[in-house]
Design an enzyme around this catalytic site. Structure first.
Site, PDB file in Angstrom:
ATOM      1  N   GLY A  42       0.847  -1.155  -0.163  1.00  0.00           N
ATOM      2  CA  GLY A  42       0.037   0.190   0.077  1.00  0.00           C
ATOM      3  C   GLY A  42       0.871   1.019   0.113  1.00  0.00           C
ATOM      4  N   LEU A  43       0.448   2.364   0.409  1.00  0.00           N
ATOM      5  CA  LEU A  43       0.944   3.477   0.331  1.00  0.00           C
ATOM      6  C   LEU A  43       2.482   3.486   1.172  1.00  0.00           C
ATOM      7  CD1 LEU A  43      -1.287   6.466   1.007  1.00  0.00           C
ATOM      8  CD2 LEU A  43      -0.390   5.748  -1.212  1.00  0.00           C
ATOM      9  N   ARG A 330     -16.075  12.875  14.437  1.00  0.00           N
ATOM     10  CA  ARG A 330     -16.675  11.371  14.238  1.00  0.00           C
ATOM     11  C   ARG A 330     -17.225  10.679  15.595  1.00  0.00           C
ATOM     12  NH1 ARG A 330     -11.894   9.739  10.074  1.00  0.00           N
ATOM     13  NH2 ARG A 330     -12.606  10.815   8.324  1.00  0.00           N
ATOM     14  N   GLU A 425      -0.443   2.096   8.529  1.00  0.00           N
ATOM     15  CA  GLU A 425      -1.372   1.751   9.676  1.00  0.00           C
ATOM     16  C   GLU A 425      -0.980   0.621  10.591  1.00  0.00           C
ATOM     17  OE1 GLU A 425      -5.221   1.300   7.778  1.00  0.00           O
ATOM     18  OE2 GLU A 425      -6.308   1.035   9.965  1.00  0.00           O
ATOM     19  N   LEU A 441      -3.304   8.843   4.908  1.00  0.00           N
ATOM     20  CA  LEU A 441      -2.268   9.029   3.595  1.00  0.00           C
ATOM     21  C   LEU A 441      -1.063   9.549   4.027  1.00  0.00           C
ATOM     22  CD1 LEU A 441      -5.030   9.794   1.043  1.00  0.00           C
ATOM     23  CD2 LEU A 441      -4.356   7.458   1.639  1.00  0.00           C
TER      24      LEU A 441
END
Lengths: 637, 237, 243
Positions: A42-43, A330, A425, A441
């Site tokens: 992933g990133l 949130r 993450e 990100l």
């Protein structure tokens, strides 16, 4: 277990610079002698693998997807934060740092978070140079939007697919290295064991998901970039394949797992429609700018929304949080929605949903304006539910979305196991107990492009590791473990599928260790999980064979890990007798229902040491020392 | 990579060859049609035109050889591409649909090959004028069944009479009309897609190009078929 | 509703495949197509039979993993959506649905409905990037880019690499994918520097992988879940001829 975070000394804004100067370098000619394994593409993984290869290291990269381009970073919609201050609205590195620390409810590590804010600036430069088509103004310069309650516009975005564009940037950089032969890519390959030799991470054992072949790979260092564990809850906004296996198995080999109870809930997801539901779909939070959240005042009111008069509606966010209203953060809005549903006032066929109503906004601004602002989101909602949000209110419900917890790492992103680095993450990261929107990100790319490539060099230069051969007994032993577990999963031949176990575990965790937690519930979960695990190993059925492409087998292995990991999650949640960020214990709240931190007793990182599957893990504490920041209570009234 | 390699080796190069030869062949079809339509101006006009062409044998042969090369390149590339295309999907779909694709676009090879067969017949019929293929046999008007022996009052070859006689047979005229219909279909896709192959489609509106192609193809069809139809209806007899 | 599924089953790359009938019972209109298959697979697994293998991951139309040809149309024929975004309310009780994998020589089968799309990765590896290393890049705002160029590049960059264009094309051509990738970078000043080299090597890699050629039928554009325009192919052709 000794946990030394190793933050450099000196003033906060000079720490990284100082550390960069102090770190040892590897001679360019020697770099190619070092092998690095990167798990995950992933990133964080792709950027790390590409950058390490550019520097001259020999890299092997592994992912379970059919292509590194499909990693779940791709699904991030909103954007990426950076303290560029292009909008001249008073943003700065220090402000981004402070927002992140405060948003994380003062449970993050100061030095790491500051460095993240500093590097955010370089990320945007890097991505633009790679050809990431960020949104621009007519003058040709980059544009920004505000996001997640920040008071400045610092979020860069590429339509609704910032994650995909950034990942494609990193994937292209990685592809360039694969093409050049400096990265050896292994798609459709799953890491199943971390191999330690003399206490150092020296390789991994993987299973080729197409052929079923189990093989060992040795290296001088192992980097895990395998994402979060939201899927332990069965339903989350994560991709189906996301799993905890790599980090959990590293944990079982001695890596400390930090803050597993810090999980983030996203308030605006499309509600579950039935038992068949395989995942939840997130819709941008921006919807709350114009939508009003409500439920009926009466319990079990089954009237259609347009039949419920104003007097019978409860706009609960506006009522409870008059100044922030529908834009409350949130965690707060998620909990309020859950409370309404718990009271039996939820809407939709399952009763697990609240209305997000645009009728007022349409009346005020006209349908055209709403279409312009949210057209794509309304279309997405209609694709999934078959309902038009122009005509009737949307139904939304919170869903698991991101996990702040992860493997413990020091300032160098190295875990307590020498040679095992964790990025993105997958590490317990820089977000504390709660992550701000558009920061995931940023962290993945900061770790992969700009931090790990330096710190791994320092590790090589200062320890001069020796790479073992894959015929070392530790590799053979780990391979045996993998084969044995596979054999065991296939040989139970019981009655229940892995999905059914996973669904049950997920529901249990969501109920007892989801948006709101309490001691009694957590204790029930901790009693039930071992029973469920026991049943799993007695009554599981896995069709097919091990020497072939077998999706049921892959999945069963991941569920086996959830069965253990879920227990750790609840243990951590039970131990942390305070509320902070994404971890809300109902016993610890202010009179207004806000999270009540206990900075005296819990200002530390919980790092758990594995002691055996049916043994209690051991808690180690890394105290959080704030040199420059003063802790305050969040208030969104 | 040099230009020749790029054109002849890659699929994009071959498509470029198809497009360029396609344009030139289309140009020929237009000129040819305009020449033929002179039949409606009377026997003298078309016979004089034919005589004018015949009077420049060097030019005529250069044009013929040029056309042959164009056709050769067009077909050669088409065959190679088709082979590549067929190999690209060894196992066909059980249920194959073609969303968004017109019938013409999916049958370019077939329509092209039938047009080729038509052209061969056409050359044998009127250019080489092999007596056997006109299905007329010998008659008072056509001794030996040979079109080349028809002469007008000035001694030029009587192209007018050749056409009138040639198209007086329903089967021959029918084949010409079918041939033109297929050419029309072939062009309706070919004309618009050559803009794509040459990389200039984005400067126009895609739908306008498709419509322009349809229009041009229809003009070719109407123009060329008008001759056998008019003759069948009694023109020139 | 109840449905009959005609599903392509193939044990492995080298074994022959065939259609097999499966029944999907109690399908609810709110289910996604893949959730319907999940339910069928659960039943198969409970009976000890092999579930139907298919690729999927994000299930929200962005990762590009899902790849089913449904009743002859890749992704099922709803405009601008991937298979995972197709819901069962578009089908009716008693319907027979044919489900096949992407079919192309360059996408060899793995199992059942799963194919190997690494050919796409190799095309990117041949040149689908901007050759910049990490670090040392100029400030992001140092080079203004006209908004129209950026928007057009973004249109191309929206490609999720699913391969539906190849699956739908009668020639199994990858032109729309390659064009989207080439144009995403060629339209931006950062990518222009090596645009010639890029288009030449990516087209060469595309041909070498065994994809067919473009017949401009437009099927690719019709099934593309991100509705990428045929115009990008035209632009690539021009860039290729210029290069």
């Amino acid at each position: 277990m000794h946990l030394d975070a190793k933050p450099p000394s000196g003033p906060l804004d000079k720490k990284w610079e100082k550390h960069q100067l102090e770190m040892k370098l590897v001679n360019p000619a020697n770099k190619r002698r070092f092998d690095v394994i990167v798990v995950g593409s992933g990133l964080a993984g792709a950027s790390a693998a590409a950058t390490l290869a550019e520097l001259g290291y020999h890299v092997k990269c592994f992912c379970f997807q059919d292509s590194p381009r499909r990693a779940h970073s791709i699904a991030a919609q909103g954007g990426i934060n950076a303290a560029k201050n292009y909008q001249n609205d008073g943003d700065s590195v220090r402000r981004l740092f402070y927002d992140t620390i405060k948003g994380g409810d003062f449970r993050g590590r100061e030095a790491n978070t500051y460095r993240l804010a500093q590097l955010s600036v370089n990320i945007i430069d890097q991505c633009v140079a790679q050809g990431v088509p960020f949104a621009r103004e007519y003058g040709g310069l980059l544009t920004n939007r505000s996001f997640g309650g920040a008071q400045v516009s610092r979020t860069f975005y590429a339509r609704g697919q910032t994650g995909q564009q950034l990942l494609i940037g990193a994937y292209q950089a990685l592809s360039r290295q694969i093409g050049a032969g400096t990265v050896e890519m292994h798609p459709r390959t799953e890491m199943l064991e971390l191999v330690l030799v003399d206490g150092q991470a020296k390789g991994i054992v993987v299973r080729n998901l197409v052929t079923g072949e189990v093989s060992s790979h040795a290296a001088d260092a192992v980097v895990l970039a395998t994402g979060g564990y939201s899927n332990v809850f069965y339903l989350s906004t994560n991709a189906r394949g996301c799993n905890v296996t790599a980090t959990h198995r590293a944990y079982k080999k001695g890596a400390a797992f930090a803050n597993p109870c810090y999980t983030q809930i996203h308030p605006t997801c499309i509600p579950v429609s039935g038992d068949h539901q395989s995942k939840l779909t997130l819709m941008s939070e921006s919807l709350r700018n114009d939508g009003r959240v409500w439920v009926p005042k009466k319990k079990g009111d089954k009237r259609a929304p347009d039949q419920i008069p104003e007097a019978d509606r409860d706009y609960f966010l506006e009522r409870k949080y008059p100044s922030f209203g529908n834009l409350a953060p949130r965690d707060i809005s998620s909990r309020a929605a859950k409370e309404a549903c718990d009271e039996g006032r939820g809407v939709g066929p399952t009763g697990l949903g609240v209305y997000l109503d645009f009728a007022d906004a349409i009346q005020r601004l006209g349908e055209g304006t709403i279409r312009e602002r949210y057209g794509n989101l309304f279309d997405m909602y209609e694709t999934i539910t078959g309902e038009s949000a122009y005509q009737q209110p949307m139904r939304i419900f919170p869903a698991l979305h991101y996990t702040m917890g992860g493997l413990w790492v020091d300032y160098n992103l190295m875990s307590n196991i020498p040679g095992l680095f964790v990025v993105g993450e997958a590490n317990f990261s820089d977000h504390g107990a709660n992550r701000l929107g558009a920061s995931a990100l940023m962290q993945g790319l900061a770790d992969g492009y700009f931090i790990l490539p330096y710190t791994i060099g320092n590790y090589f230069a200062s320890t001069k590791p020796q790479k073992p051969s894959v015929s070392h007994p530790e590799f053979k032993k780990s391979e045996e473990n993998v084969r044995n577990q596979t054999k065991r999963l296939l040989s139970i031949k019981g009655k229940r599928t892995a999905t059914s176990f996973h669904r049950e575990l997920g529901k249990l965790l969501w109920d007892k260790c989801g948006m709101a937690r309490d001691e009694a519930g957590l204790k029930q979960a901790l009693k039930r999980i071992p029973e469920l695990r026991e049943e799993f190993w007695q009554n599981l059925t896995v069709p097919g064979d091990s020497g072939e492409f077998n999706q049921s087998l892959e999945y069963a292995g991941r569920v086996a890990d959830y069965m253990e990991f879920g227990e750790l999650l609840c243990t951590d949640a039970l131990t942390r007798r305070e509320s902070c960020g994404g971890h809300f214990r109902t016993e610890f709240q202010t009179e207004d229902g806000e999270a009540l931190r206990d900075d005296e007793a819990f200002s530390f990182v919980s790092a758990w040491e594995f002691k055996g599957v049916d043994q209690a893990p051991v808690l180690h504490k890394e105290p959080l020392v704030y040199e420059e920041v003063k802790m305050t209570q969040r208030s969104y009234k | 990579m040099n230009v020749i390699q790029k054109l002849f080796r890659s699929s994009l190069g071959k498509k470029t060859i198809m497009a360029i030869t396609g344009i030139l062949l289309f140009g020929f079809v237009i000129v040819h049609m305009l020449g033929n339509l002179q039949i409606f101006l009377g026997a003298d006009v078309i016979n004089t035109y034919a005589a004018f062409l015949k009077s420049k044998p060097a030019l005529l042969w250069v044009a013929r050889i040029g056309l042959l090369v164009l056709v050769g390149l067009h077909i050669g590339s088409a065959v190679q591409l088709s082979r590549q295309n067929r190999a690209a999907r060894p196992i066909p779909y059980g249920d194959a649909k073609h969303p968004g694709a017109s019938y013409a676009s999916r049958t370019m090879l077939m329509s092209g090959l039938i047009v080729l067969a038509f052209i061969i017949y056409h050359l044998l019929h009127f250019t080489v004028a092999v007596p056997g293929v006109n299905l007329l046999g010998a008659s008072a008007q056509l001794p030996n069944g040979d079109f080349l022996q028809l002469k007008d009052a000035t001694g030029h070859q009587d192209v007018f009479r050749m056409l009138v006689l040639g198209f007086s047979n329903v089967w021959v005229s029918g084949f010409y009309i079918v041939g033109m219909a297929l050419l029309c279909m072939h062009l309706s896709h070919g004309i618009s897609s050559l803009f794509q192959s040459l990389g200039i489609r984005q400067h126009f509106c895609g739908q306008c190009l498709d419509r322009l192609a349809m229009l041009l193809a229809a003009i070719i069809f109407i123009g060329n078929s008008s001759i056998p139809i008019a003759i069948l209806l009694g023109y020139g007899r | 509703m109840n449905l009959t599924l005609k599903v392509w089953r193939q044990k492995s790359a080298n074994s022959p495949g065939r259609f097999q009938d499966h029944t999907a019972r109690n399908v609810m209109p709110d289910m996604s197509f893949l959730e319907m298959l999940d339910v069928v697979n659960e039943e198969l697994a409970e009976r000890g039979e092999e579930p139907i293998a298919f690729d999927s991951d994000c299930r929200e139309g962005i990762c590009g993993a899902c790849s089913l040809v449904i009743n002859g149309i890749p992704h099922g024929g709803n405009a601008g959506t991937a298979t995972c975004q197709l819901h069962m309310r578009h089908f009716h009780d008693g319907q027979t649905i044919t489900i096949e994998p992407w079919r192309a020589r360059a996408f060899p089968p793995v199992k059942d409905l799963v194919v190997d799309r690494s050919a796409f990765d190799r095309i990117i590896q041949s040149g689908g990037f901007v050759s910049v290393n990490t670090g040392g890049t100029p400030d992001a705002n140092a080079l203004p880019i006209p908004k129209v160029d950026q928007e057009l590049a973004m249109d191309a960059a929206a490609c999720i690499g699913c391969g539906a264009c190849v699956a739908a094309c009668k020639n199994a051509s990858a032109m729309l994918f390659v064009a989207a990738k080439v144009q995403h970078l060629a339209l931006l000043p950062q990518g222009k520097v090596e645009a010639n080299r890029r288009v030449l090597s990516m087209v060469e890699a595309m041909d070498a992988e065994g994809f067919g050629a473009c017949s401009v039928t437009g099927s690719c554009e019709a099934v593309c879940p991100k509705q990428i325009s045929l115009d990008f192919i035209s632009r690539m052709n021009r860039d290729y001829l210029k290069a």
